[in-house]
Design a protein around this motif. Sequence first.
Motif: not given
Length: 66
Positions: A18-20, A33-34, A40-41, A57-59
Amino acid sequence: MGDVKDFKNITNWDELFDMTSDYLTFLVEHDQITHDLVIKTTYDIIKNAGYNYSYDDVEKEYYNGY
């Protein structure tokens, strides 16, 4: 920057994503924003902060709960 000394755990992925997303709205139009851009960000932010998560991991966290 430096070497990662310890593995840090992120406990609230939803808040991080959410913050990103909020951060990205200052940089690009909302409709640009996708999912990939958020992933990635977020990955870049946590990597620069010294967290030891891979892009995969993030994905995985993104698609598991967000």
